[in-house]
Design a protein around this motif. Structure first.
Motif, short mmCIF file in Angstrom:
data_model
loop_
_atom_site.label_atom_id
_atom_site.label_comp_id
_atom_site.label_asym_id
_atom_site.label_seq_id
_atom_site.Cartn_x
_atom_site.Cartn_y
_atom_site.Cartn_z
N ASP A 224 0.82 -1.34 0.02
CA ASP A 224 0.13 -0.07 -0.02
C ASP A 224 0.92 1.55 -0.11
O ASP A 224 1.91 1.29 0.58
N ALA A 225 0.53 2.29 -0.51
CA ALA A 225 1.25 3.63 -0.88
C ALA A 225 0.97 4.41 0.29
O ALA A 225 1.73 5.47 0.75
N ALA A 226 -0.32 4.14 1.15
CA ALA A 226 -0.74 4.85 2.46
C ALA A 226 -1.38 4.17 3.07
O ALA A 226 -2.37 3.00 2.63
N VAL A 227 -1.74 4.23 4.46
CA VAL A 227 -2.85 3.81 5.32
C VAL A 227 -3.37 4.97 6.03
O VAL A 227 -2.53 5.75 6.75
N VAL A 228 -4.68 4.90 6.08
CA VAL A 228 -5.32 5.91 7.19
C VAL A 228 -5.46 5.15 8.40
O VAL A 228 -6.22 4.22 8.76
N LEU A 229 -4.63 5.60 9.38
CA LEU A 229 -4.40 5.12 10.52
C LEU A 229 -5.85 5.62 11.67
O LEU A 229 -5.95 4.87 12.42
N VAL B 172 -5.63 10.86 10.15
CA VAL B 172 -4.22 10.77 10.40
C VAL B 172 -4.06 9.72 9.27
O VAL B 172 -4.31 8.74 9.36
N ILE B 173 -2.89 10.03 8.62
CA ILE B 173 -2.43 9.08 7.41
C ILE B 173 -1.11 8.77 7.24
O ILE B 173 -0.14 9.82 7.42
N ALA B 174 -0.60 7.70 7.16
CA ALA B 174 0.67 7.38 6.98
C ALA B 174 1.19 7.31 5.66
O ALA B 174 0.41 6.31 4.84
N ARG C 207 -9.06 3.13 -2.00
CA ARG C 207 -7.89 2.34 -2.26
C ARG C 207 -7.13 2.19 -1.29
O ARG C 207 -5.94 1.33 -1.38
N TYR C 208 -7.13 2.85 -0.24
CA TYR C 208 -6.31 2.91 0.74
C TYR C 208 -6.87 2.06 1.96
O TYR C 208 -7.96 2.12 2.36
N PRO C 209 -6.17 1.05 2.73
CA PRO C 209 -6.54 0.59 3.92
C PRO C 209 -6.98 1.54 4.99
O PRO C 209 -6.19 2.47 4.92
N VAL C 210 -7.90 1.24 6.08
CA VAL C 210 -8.30 2.15 6.94
C VAL C 210 -8.05 1.47 8.35
O VAL C 210 -8.81 0.23 8.54
#
Length: 210
Positions: A38-43, A66-68, A162-165
């Protein structure tokens, strides 16, 4: 997995504003190996709506995210778009970036918001904020709240797709009984509705690992 929360509001109520706050360090910790592709994950993402009636009807809507940033393909998330119309009011705005070496930089001035994005996109019904020097390994965080001079009769929220949360929270507050239709797809967690001793009503749900 994608989650969509859809609310059809029939009756409104009241709310209190609150000062902006940043997430504690526990939210920033996560298992990087779970998101290797993944290019990012929503923490954390929080959506809160407070409804107020009286001499006029108003809606206070707040978002906290909050996004990594895990890869080059996630750097574009450093451009934040905030819905904002001419007759709305900013309740508060705050943002910060936590860089890979642990250094932190905070931004709390609404003067940093513009109706033009960093790519030249213009929108008279939105404001843009661009995090400076977003690099892979950074964590970006922002919170804003806007007040609209009317009730939002319909509110549709969905995750970034498309980003995991890692964690999602939704809350709706009103001073009168809530009469609404609520649909949560792919949630698997009951929706909680409570009435406080002051007669206010709260609808809330939390979802994890989406």
């Amino acid at each position: 997995m994608r989650v969509v929360a859809m609310l059809l509001l029939v009756l409104t109520g009241c709310a209190n504003t609150r000062a902006a706050r940043f997430a504690d360090d526990a939210v920033l910790r996560f298992d990087r190996s779970r998101y290797a592709d993944d290019a990012a994950v929503v923490l954390l993402r929080e959506d809160r709506t407070n409804l107020v009636t009286g001499s006029g009807t108003q809606t206070l809507y707040a978002r906290h995210e909050v996004i990594a940033i895990l890869g080059e393909g996630g750097r574009w998330l450093g451009q934040v778009k905030v819905p904002f119309r001419a007759n709305w009011r900013f309740d508060h705005f705050a943002a910060r970036i936590v860089r890979p070496d642990g250094t932190r930089e905070e931004f709390t001035d609404t003067a940093l918001l513009s109706d033009t994005s960093g790519k030249g996109e213009r929108d008279s019904n939105a404001r843009f904020f661009t995090f400076p020097n977003v690099t892979v390994g950074s964590v970006i965080e922002y919170e804003w709240a806007v007040e609209a001079p009317h009730a939002w009769g319909y509110d549709s929220q969905d995750t970034l797709g498309r980003y995991p949360v890692k964690e999602y929270r939704f809350e709706l507050k009103a001073s009168k009984p809530l009469q609404l239709e609520t649909i949560v797809m792919n949630g698997g967690v009951p929706i909680e509705v409570r009435t406080a001793s002051d007669g206010s009503h709260t609808l809330r749900f939390e979802l994890r690992d989406l």
